[in-house]
Design an enzyme around this catalytic site. Structure first.
Site, PDB file in Angstrom:
ATOM      1  N   GLU A  60     -10.915  -5.982  15.849  1.00 13.76           N
ATOM      2  CA  GLU A  60      -9.936  -4.900  15.681  1.00 13.76           C
ATOM      3  C   GLU A  60     -10.462  -4.007  14.559  1.00 13.76           C
ATOM      4  OE1 GLU A  60      -6.056  -5.705  13.880  1.00 13.76           O
ATOM      5  OE2 GLU A  60      -5.178  -4.163  15.178  1.00 13.76           O
ATOM      6  N   CYS A 107      -1.114  -0.220  15.856  1.00 15.51           N
ATOM      7  CA  CYS A 107      -1.384  -1.451  16.601  1.00 15.51           C
ATOM      8  C   CYS A 107      -1.385  -1.193  18.097  1.00 15.51           C
ATOM      9  CB  CYS A 107      -0.359  -2.514  16.261  1.00 15.51           C
ATOM     10  SG  CYS A 107       1.269  -2.079  16.852  1.00 15.51           S
ATOM     11  N   SER A 127      -1.663  -8.195  10.474  1.00 21.12           N
ATOM     12  CA  SER A 127      -2.904  -8.561  11.164  1.00 21.12           C
ATOM     13  C   SER A 127      -2.808  -9.975  11.739  1.00 21.12           C
ATOM     14  CB  SER A 127      -4.068  -8.464  10.172  1.00 21.12           C
ATOM     15  OG  SER A 127      -3.835  -9.357   9.098  1.00 21.12           O
ATOM     16  N   ARG A 154       0.817  -1.221   0.000  1.00 19.31           N
ATOM     17  CA  ARG A 154       0.000   0.000   0.000  1.00 19.31           C
ATOM     18  C   ARG A 154       0.853   1.275   0.000  1.00 19.31           C
ATOM     19  NH1 ARG A 154      -4.070  -2.693  -0.342  1.00 19.31           N
ATOM     20  NH2 ARG A 154      -4.916  -4.120   1.191  1.00 19.31           N
TER      21      ARG A 154
HETATM   22  P1  NAD Z   1      -1.877  -7.316   6.740  1.00 13.62           P
HETATM   23  O1  NAD Z   1      -1.829  -8.507   7.615  1.00 13.62           O
HETATM   24  O2  NAD Z   1      -3.009  -7.186   5.788  1.00 13.62           O
HETATM   25  O3  NAD Z   1      -0.533  -7.221   5.854  1.00 13.62           O
HETATM   26  C1  NAD Z   1       0.731  -7.323   6.436  1.00 13.62           C
HETATM   27  C2  NAD Z   1       1.693  -7.903   5.415  1.00 13.62           C
HETATM   28  O4  NAD Z   1       1.257  -9.221   5.073  1.00 13.62           O
HETATM   29  C3  NAD Z   1       1.761  -7.100   4.122  1.00 13.62           C
HETATM   30  O5  NAD Z   1       3.108  -7.016   3.718  1.00 13.62           O
HETATM   31  C4  NAD Z   1       0.930  -7.923   3.154  1.00 13.62           C
HETATM   32  O6  NAD Z   1       1.387  -7.823   1.832  1.00 13.62           O
HETATM   33  C5  NAD Z   1       1.101  -9.340   3.660  1.00 13.62           C
HETATM   34  N1  NAD Z   1      -0.078 -10.173   3.415  1.00 13.62           N
HETATM   35  C6  NAD Z   1      -1.373  -9.761   3.360  1.00 13.62           C
HETATM   36  N2  NAD Z   1      -2.187 -10.808   3.121  1.00 13.62           N
HETATM   37  C7  NAD Z   1      -1.401 -11.900   3.032  1.00 13.62           C
HETATM   38  C8  NAD Z   1      -1.663 -13.279   2.804  1.00 13.62           C
HETATM   39  N3  NAD Z   1      -2.908 -13.745   2.637  1.00 13.62           N
HETATM   40  N4  NAD Z   1      -0.619 -14.132   2.786  1.00 13.62           N
HETATM   41  C9  NAD Z   1       0.628 -13.695   2.973  1.00 13.62           C
HETATM   42  N5  NAD Z   1       0.940 -12.384   3.182  1.00 13.62           N
HETATM   43  C10 NAD Z   1      -0.059 -11.503   3.219  1.00 13.62           C
HETATM   44  O7  NAD Z   1      -1.787  -6.034   7.712  1.00 13.62           O
HETATM   45  P2  NAD Z   1      -1.907  -4.510   7.318  1.00 13.62           P
HETATM   46  O8  NAD Z   1      -3.324  -4.211   6.998  1.00 13.62           O
HETATM   47  O9  NAD Z   1      -0.856  -4.124   6.358  1.00 13.62           O
HETATM   48  O10 NAD Z   1      -1.510  -3.837   8.718  1.00 13.62           O
HETATM   49  C11 NAD Z   1      -2.428  -3.611   9.751  1.00 13.62           C
HETATM   50  C12 NAD Z   1      -2.394  -4.737  10.762  1.00 13.62           C
HETATM   51  O11 NAD Z   1      -1.081  -4.875  11.282  1.00 13.62           O
HETATM   52  C13 NAD Z   1      -3.269  -4.467  11.970  1.00 13.62           C
HETATM   53  O12 NAD Z   1      -3.912  -5.658  12.326  1.00 13.62           O
HETATM   54  C14 NAD Z   1      -2.289  -4.037  13.038  1.00 13.62           C
HETATM   55  O13 NAD Z   1      -2.718  -4.245  14.370  1.00 13.62           O
HETATM   56  C15 NAD Z   1      -1.124  -4.891  12.708  1.00 13.62           C
HETATM   57  N6  NAD Z   1       0.117  -4.353  13.247  1.00 13.62           N
HETATM   58  C16 NAD Z   1       0.658  -4.981  14.321  1.00 13.62           C
HETATM   59  C17 NAD Z   1       1.797  -4.480  14.891  1.00 13.62           C
HETATM   60  C18 NAD Z   1       2.421  -5.138  16.068  1.00 13.62           C
HETATM   61  O14 NAD Z   1       3.528  -4.778  16.409  1.00 13.62           O
HETATM   62  N7  NAD Z   1       1.775  -6.086  16.712  1.00 13.62           N
HETATM   63  C19 NAD Z   1       2.417  -3.338  14.351  1.00 13.62           C
HETATM   64  C20 NAD Z   1       1.848  -2.740  13.231  1.00 13.62           C
HETATM   65  C21 NAD Z   1       0.685  -3.268  12.687  1.00 13.62           C
END
Ligand code: NAD
Length: 495
Positions: A380, A281, A226, A177
């Site tokens: 969430e 997060c 996530s 994104r």
């Molecule tokens: P996301 O899980 O959609 O994506 C994260 C990464 O995973 C991206 O690089 C994406 O390309 C990849 N991805 C997405 N779908 C996938 C799949 N099916 N298979 C393999 N890889 C895949 O998360 P997001 O929307 O980019 O970020 C927001 C989320 O991240 C929220 O849930 C937030 O709480 C979490 N977050 C957690 C922390 C932490 O430290 N715990 C920090 C920042 C964000």
């Protein structure tokens, strides 16, 4: 249309898969670039580059690695404004917030600059007669990182500096994104003088992530995103015998006791719930109001919400920007309706905010009388929607946190030292704040939640990051008694 490439062997490489995805400016709703999505072959190329670099990089002296890390740190400091501008352009967060993100990225690079100290092993002399035992920490090899959209500069810096400081080489797969800030930071990394292949960036989606998870030459993977994807990444990577740390989502509670400072609590709730449009997060998603603090607290939060300026992040007057995509904005907005339908009182409805442009904006929302059975409490939301749950006692508040699926952060607001200390022990979360709403640890501690907020047994960055990116080698040595040596060491003899 601008094309965003991969970075392999210190060179930009145009995508060849034929697959692309649009990148938007969320403040205008306009597409600003086209991002290449890697094929399996392109991921393999990046991993091969990292593998080739590893043989030499893992043997580069600590002195040289430290110098390069300092150069990198200085380049990031010098280019902080440009990095922040790229964050605002693709993520939407306001300029001051973007600058804060860059500052926290730098904090993690600075921690890695102390690698000489972090990589000290341990040593016992005379474990037995003539026997010494010592432990050194060795790198793993090629390691990978997969990062989320919400901190595109900081989260990669939770991983890359420590990993390469330890002697590993890295393949980063940033969020599709908002890829421009991490790509620019990787460019600065190359400019700092790190050899080709030490850090490669592949742009991509699930295809790239899956290849990293099953590539035989990837030894470890750090993931932040996530919860469902974190769980999938943890299970798949572990099944493929990789070391995996996978940080997931959150639902962070802020308990406010009746003796709390109302102004401090309300200021904290507003900045922690609505900062970065709630897309953190560690954002506060639920205020747990204990006893008679609820009415004055809700009033104080509402007053502050009405003063918030929402707009394009490049406007210095804006305090909150847009959400990341139109779809995400609509999903977040749907929780206001769902909360109201389930019986919550909508004190402020963000859908009514007047924001005159085509960006992915949503105003701030406050829902009172939320109960744990409502979707607005259970899910969430990851947007500017704050719920207030009213309880009678501290114990009910602590139990809510304990019963929640997630355990990233938890905070309490009180003037009572005994209550605060009790909360430190009771709070069922990995990071706890006392009169601090977003207790993100400094770079020389480590970050990570409990329960469904993290999978794997090592948290991220700081000392635990060094631990994750190294493995111990224990050496046990025995040497003959020098008095009996064939070399004349000048020891006195008996004859
Ligand atoms: P996301 O899980 O959609 O994506 C994260 C990464 O995973 C991206 O690089 C994406 O390309 C990849 N991805 C997405 N779908 C996938 C799949 N099916 N298979 C393999 N890889 C895949 O998360 P997001 O929307 O980019 O970020 C927001 C989320 O991240 C929220 O849930 C937030 O709480 C979490 N977050 C957690 C922390 C932490 O430290 N715990 C920090 C920042 C964000």
């Amino acid at each position: 249309m601008k094309q965003i490439p991969h970075l392999i062997d210190n060179d930009f490489v145009a995508g060849t898969s034929g697959r692309t995805t649009p990148v938007y400016n969320p403040a205008t709703g306009q597409q600003t670039a086209q991002l290449a999505l890697a094929s399996i072959a392109e991921v393999d190329k990046a991993v091969a580059s990292a593998k080739a670099a590893y043989a030499q990089w893992s043997e580069v002296s600590i002195a040289r690695r430290t110098k390069l890390m300092f150069s990198f740190r200085n380049l990031v400091v010098d280019n902080a404004t440009e990095i922040a501008a790229r964050l605002t352009a693709e993520h939407g967060k306001v300029t001051s917030d973007a600058a804060g993100e860059v500052a926290r990225a730098i904090e993690n690079i600075e921690f890695a600059c102390g690698l000489a100290e972090h990589l000290k092993g341990s040593h016992n002399e005379h474990a037995s007669t003539g026997v010494d035992v010592y432990t050194v920490r060795r790198p793993l090899g090629v390691v990978a990182g997969v990062t989320p959209f919400n901190f595109p500069a900081m989260v990669p810096m939770w991983m890359v500096p420590n990993a390469v400081a330890c002697g590993n080489t890295f393949v980063l797969k940033p969020s599709e994104r908002d890829p421009s800030a991490p790509l620019f930071i990787a460019e600065l990394f190359c400019e700092a003088g790190f050899p080709p292949g030490v850090l490669n960036v592949v742009q991509g989606d699930k295809i790239a992530v899956d290849r990293l998870l099953n590539h035989p030459d990837v030894e470890a993977l750090s993931f932040v995103g996530s919860t469902p994807i974190a769980k999938y990444v943890y299970e798949t990577g572990s099944a493929n015998h990789k070391r995996v740390q996978a940080l997931g989502g959150a639902k962070n509670h802020m308990v406010v006791l009746p003796d709390a400072d109302i102004d401090l609590s309300a200021d904290s709730a507003v900045s922690a719930a609505y900062g970065s449009a709630g897309e953190r997060c560690m954002a506060i998603s639920v205020v747990v109001a204990v006893g008679d603090v609820a009415d004055p607290l809700v009033d104080a939060i509402k007053v502050r919400m009405e003063k918030l300026t929402i707009g394009d992040g490049t406007d210095s007057a804006s305090e909150m920007g847009p959400l990341i995509t139109r779809e995400h904005r609509d999903r977040v907005a749907s929780y206001i309706e769902a909360g109201a339908a389930a019986g919550a009182r909508v004190i402020v409805d963000g859908r009514e905010a007047q924001i005159n442009n085509d960006g992915f904006f949503l105003g701030v929302s406050l829902l009172d009388d939320v109960t744990p059975d409502m979707s607005v409490y259970q899910d969430e939301i990851f947007g500017p929607v704050l719920s207030v749950v009213r309880v009678d006692t501290y114990h009910e508040a602590a139990k809510l946190i304990a019963d929640n699926q997630w355990g990233n952060g938890a905070a309490i607001f009180t003037r009572d030292g005994g209550a605060a200390r009790q909360f430190q022990q009771d709070a069922d979360a990995g990071m706890v704040g006392i009169n601090v709403p977003i207790p993100v640890p400094v770079g020389y501690h480590s970050f990570g939640g409990w329960k469904d907020s993290a999978f794997g047994d090592t948290t991220i960055y700081g000392p635990e990051g060094i631990h994750f990116y190294t493995r111990p080698k224990v050496l046990t040595t025995r040497w003959p008694d020098p008095a009996g040596s064939s070399v004349n060491l000048g020891f006195p003899t008996n004859n």
